[in-house]
Design an enzyme around this catalytic site. Structure first.
Site, PDB file in Angstrom:
ATOM      1  N   GLY A 180       0.823  -1.215   0.000  1.00  0.00           N
ATOM      2  CA  GLY A 180       0.000   0.000   0.000  1.00  0.00           C
ATOM      3  C   GLY A 180       0.855   1.263   0.000  1.00  0.00           C
ATOM      4  O   GLY A 180       0.414   2.320  -0.452  1.00  0.00           O
ATOM      5  N   GLU A 192       2.779  -8.167  -1.555  1.00  0.00           N
ATOM      6  CA  GLU A 192       1.556  -8.791  -1.045  1.00  0.00           C
ATOM      7  C   GLU A 192       1.501 -10.283  -1.317  1.00  0.00           C
ATOM      8  O   GLU A 192       0.897 -11.045  -0.562  1.00  0.00           O
ATOM      9  CB  GLU A 192       0.313  -8.118  -1.655  1.00  0.00           C
ATOM     10  CG  GLU A 192       0.061  -6.690  -1.197  1.00  0.00           C
ATOM     11  CD  GLU A 192       0.756  -5.641  -2.064  1.00  0.00           C
ATOM     12  OE1 GLU A 192       1.716  -5.978  -2.782  1.00  0.00           O
ATOM     13  OE2 GLU A 192       0.329  -4.471  -2.008  1.00  0.00           O
TER      14      GLU A 192
HETATM   15  N1  DAK Z   1       2.455  -3.664   9.073  1.00  0.00           N
HETATM   16  C1  DAK Z   1       2.651  -3.651  10.411  1.00  0.00           C
HETATM   17  N2  DAK Z   1       3.864  -3.530  10.981  1.00  0.00           N
HETATM   18  C2  DAK Z   1       4.923  -3.402  10.177  1.00  0.00           C
HETATM   19  C3  DAK Z   1       4.795  -3.400   8.764  1.00  0.00           C
HETATM   20  C4  DAK Z   1       3.497  -3.538   8.214  1.00  0.00           C
HETATM   21  N3  DAK Z   1       3.268  -3.504   6.899  1.00  0.00           N
HETATM   22  N4  DAK Z   1       6.035  -3.284   8.239  1.00  0.00           N
HETATM   23  C5  DAK Z   1       6.886  -3.201   9.267  1.00  0.00           C
HETATM   24  N5  DAK Z   1       6.226  -3.274  10.439  1.00  0.00           N
HETATM   25  C6  DAK Z   1       6.792  -3.211  11.796  1.00  0.00           C
HETATM   26  C7  DAK Z   1       7.518  -4.495  12.146  1.00  0.00           C
HETATM   27  O1  DAK Z   1       6.595  -5.447  12.619  1.00  0.00           O
HETATM   28  C8  DAK Z   1       8.450  -4.006  13.225  1.00  0.00           C
HETATM   29  O2  DAK Z   1       7.732  -3.846  14.422  1.00  0.00           O
HETATM   30  P1  DAK Z   1       8.370  -4.326  15.833  1.00  0.00           P
HETATM   31  O3  DAK Z   1       8.712  -5.753  15.643  1.00  0.00           O
HETATM   32  O4  DAK Z   1       9.590  -3.444  16.006  1.00  0.00           O
HETATM   33  O5  DAK Z   1       7.295  -4.065  16.833  1.00  0.00           O
HETATM   34  C9  DAK Z   1       8.832  -2.609  12.752  1.00  0.00           C
HETATM   35  O6  DAK Z   1       7.807  -2.229  11.835  1.00  0.00           O
HETATM   36  C10 DAK Z   1      10.165  -2.566  12.019  1.00  0.00           C
HETATM   37  O7  DAK Z   1      10.112  -3.533  10.992  1.00  0.00           O
HETATM   38  P2  DAK Z   1      11.219  -4.694  10.842  1.00  0.00           P
HETATM   39  O8  DAK Z   1      11.824  -5.034  12.150  1.00  0.00           O
HETATM   40  O9  DAK Z   1      10.580  -5.796  10.052  1.00  0.00           O
HETATM   41  O10 DAK Z   1      12.311  -3.929   9.979  1.00  0.00           O
HETATM   42  P3  DAK Z   1      13.300  -4.543   8.911  1.00  0.00           P
HETATM   43  O11 DAK Z   1      14.193  -3.419   8.532  1.00  0.00           O
HETATM   44  O12 DAK Z   1      13.913  -5.807   9.396  1.00  0.00           O
HETATM   45  O13 DAK Z   1      12.381  -4.931   7.644  1.00  0.00           O
HETATM   46  C11 DAK Z   1      10.688  -4.521   6.008  1.00  0.00           C
HETATM   47  C12 DAK Z   1      11.734  -3.899   6.971  1.00  0.00           C
HETATM   48  C13 DAK Z   1       9.917  -3.365   5.353  1.00  0.00           C
HETATM   49  C14 DAK Z   1      11.418  -5.304   4.903  1.00  0.00           C
HETATM   50  C15 DAK Z   1       9.749  -5.467   6.783  1.00  0.00           C
HETATM   51  O14 DAK Z   1       9.264  -4.747   7.920  1.00  0.00           O
HETATM   52  C16 DAK Z   1       8.579  -5.937   5.978  1.00  0.00           C
HETATM   53  O15 DAK Z   1       8.702  -6.837   5.162  1.00  0.00           O
HETATM   54  N6  DAK Z   1       7.390  -5.352   6.237  1.00  0.00           N
HETATM   55  C17 DAK Z   1       6.150  -5.775   5.594  1.00  0.00           C
HETATM   56  C18 DAK Z   1       6.082  -5.257   4.189  1.00  0.00           C
HETATM   57  C19 DAK Z   1       4.824  -5.753   3.486  1.00  0.00           C
HETATM   58  O16 DAK Z   1       4.606  -6.976   3.347  1.00  0.00           O
HETATM   59  N7  DAK Z   1       4.006  -4.822   3.027  1.00  0.00           N
HETATM   60  C20 DAK Z   1       2.766  -5.155   2.322  1.00  0.00           C
HETATM   61  C21 DAK Z   1       1.638  -5.234   3.318  1.00  0.00           C
HETATM   62  S1  DAK Z   1       0.113  -5.730   2.529  1.00  0.00           S
HETATM   63  C22 DAK Z   1      -6.574  -2.580   0.710  1.00  0.00           C
HETATM   64  C23 DAK Z   1      -5.723  -1.878  -0.076  1.00  0.00           C
HETATM   65  C24 DAK Z   1      -4.359  -2.070   0.035  1.00  0.00           C
HETATM   66  C25 DAK Z   1      -3.858  -3.008   0.919  1.00  0.00           C
HETATM   67  C26 DAK Z   1      -4.727  -3.712   1.700  1.00  0.00           C
HETATM   68  C27 DAK Z   1      -6.107  -3.501   1.592  1.00  0.00           C
HETATM   69  N8  DAK Z   1      -7.989  -2.384   0.573  1.00  0.00           N
HETATM   70  C28 DAK Z   1      -8.418  -1.330  -0.302  1.00  0.00           C
HETATM   71  C29 DAK Z   1      -8.900  -3.110   1.314  1.00  0.00           C
HETATM   72  C30 DAK Z   1      -2.432  -3.172   1.016  1.00  0.00           C
HETATM   73  C31 DAK Z   1      -1.850  -4.313   1.482  1.00  0.00           C
HETATM   74  C32 DAK Z   1      -0.447  -4.295   1.872  1.00  0.00           C
HETATM   75  O17 DAK Z   1       0.237  -3.294   1.789  1.00  0.00           O
END
Ligand code: DAK
Length: 260
Positions: free
Chosen positions: A111, A134
């Site tokens: 997002g 995603e």
């Molecule tokens: N959500 C919640 N928390 C998150 C997060 C996220 N997307 N990304 C990072 N964090 C949090 C981590 O959990 C961590 O929290 P603590 O453990 O310190 O409490 C903190 O941020 C720091 O992250 P990391 O420790 O993981 O940091 P790193 O440098 O090791 O890694 C990273 C950074 C960006 C590679 C990793 O955090 C990561 O992979 N994050 C997730 C990225 C991801 O998968 N994003 C896509 C999410 S799904 C919708 C429209 C759009 C969407 C949904 C619905 N509708 C219209 C209904 C969109 C969906 C998405 O975006």
């Protein structure tokens, strides 16, 4: 000014509104509160005639790492289908009629990448990363990623990003046409503000119609788009700002635009 918890709103230069995503501990994960506040701030900027351009930014580590995965964890399909407010928020962003410049440092994922793509111009700091991960969550992009990214970077590159979940760096994003400029990270916001300030000084009616016309290029056939452009071009001859712009050039002075 409205009180927000997840964003900061400021007017650092005349005519330029700055919105900063402000959940640094979770890399600006886009929980519902944040999206609602962002949509509200954008709607205020839209309706405020003093605002001529908006800059959207995050922090040095993340623009936004996507939807808040913790908030999404227990959601059912039925709940997602019924997320009308969230969808309305995205619509407010997509349909913002004034120029929107994104200053992106760090992660712009999921997002967060889709949010950056709502901007008209993206300025990225070296080290920025754009991705649609995603697929790793058993999902696909849900806020325009499959559509906007494909239009921005072409089918093959979009497929690679959406199917592998792998992010691209700022250099690849520039080469693909996803972003407009790369600057040293500490200068990304300054450069975005500089661009917004330049645009804010232009005649606002022409700016608005120019944005609209460029966006039409993504939706219309070439012939229909050229026809649309010609009509808008003629329409601008009716504005005082057009007369002022031309007159100022002939008189070798700076134009004073009034938005009329
Ligand atoms: N959500 C919640 N928390 C998150 C997060 C996220 N997307 N990304 C990072 N964090 C949090 C981590 O959990 C961590 O929290 P603590 O453990 O310190 O409490 C903190 O941020 C720091 O992250 P990391 O420790 O993981 O940091 P790193 O440098 O090791 O890694 C990273 C950074 C960006 C590679 C990793 O955090 C990561 O992979 N994050 C997730 C990225 C991801 O998968 N994003 C896509 C999410 S799904 C919708 C429209 C759009 C969407 C949904 C619905 N509708 C219209 C209904 C969109 C969906 C998405 O975006």
């Amino acid at each position: 000014m409205t009180a927000y918890t997840d964003i900061l709103v400021d007017t650092p230069k005349p005519g330029v509104r700055l919105i900063t995503l402000n959940r640094p501990k979770v890399l600006n994960a886009l929980r519902s509160t944040l999206l609602e506040e962002l949509a509200a701030a954008i709607a205020l900027a839209r309706d405020d005639t003093d605002v001529r351009a908006v800059v959207l930014t995050g922090n040095e580590r993340a623009f936004a790492a996507g939807a808040d995965i913790a908030e999404m964890a227990d959601r059912t399909a039925v709940e997602v289908v019924g997320m009308d407010r969230r969808m309305a928020g995205w619509h407010t962003l997509r349909s913002f009629p004034k120029p929107l410049v994104a200053a992106v440092n760090g992660f712009a994922l999921g997002g967060g990448c889709e949010l950056a793509m709502c901007a008209d111009i993206i300025v990225a700091g070296e080290g920025a990363r754009f991705g649609q991960p995603e697929i790793n969550l058993g999902l696909i992009p849900g806020a325009g990623g499959t559509q906007r990214l494909t239009r921005a970077v072409g089918k093959s590159r979009a497929m690679k990003m959406v199917l592998t979940g792998e992010a691209i760096d700022a250099r690849a994003a520039l080469a693909a046409g996803l972003i407009a400029e790369i600057v040293p990270p500490e200068l990304a916001l300054d450069r975005a503000l500089e661009l917004a300030e330049m645009i804010a000084a232009k005649p606002p009616v022409a700016v608005r119609l120019a944005k609209e016309a460029v966006l039409k290029a993504q939706e219309m056939t070439l012939e229909a788009g050229l026809d649309y452009e010609r009509k808008v071009f003629a329409l601008l001859f009716a504005t005082e700002d057009r007369r002022e712009g031309v007159q100022a050039f002939l008189e070798k002075r700076k134009p004073v635009f009034k938005g009329r």
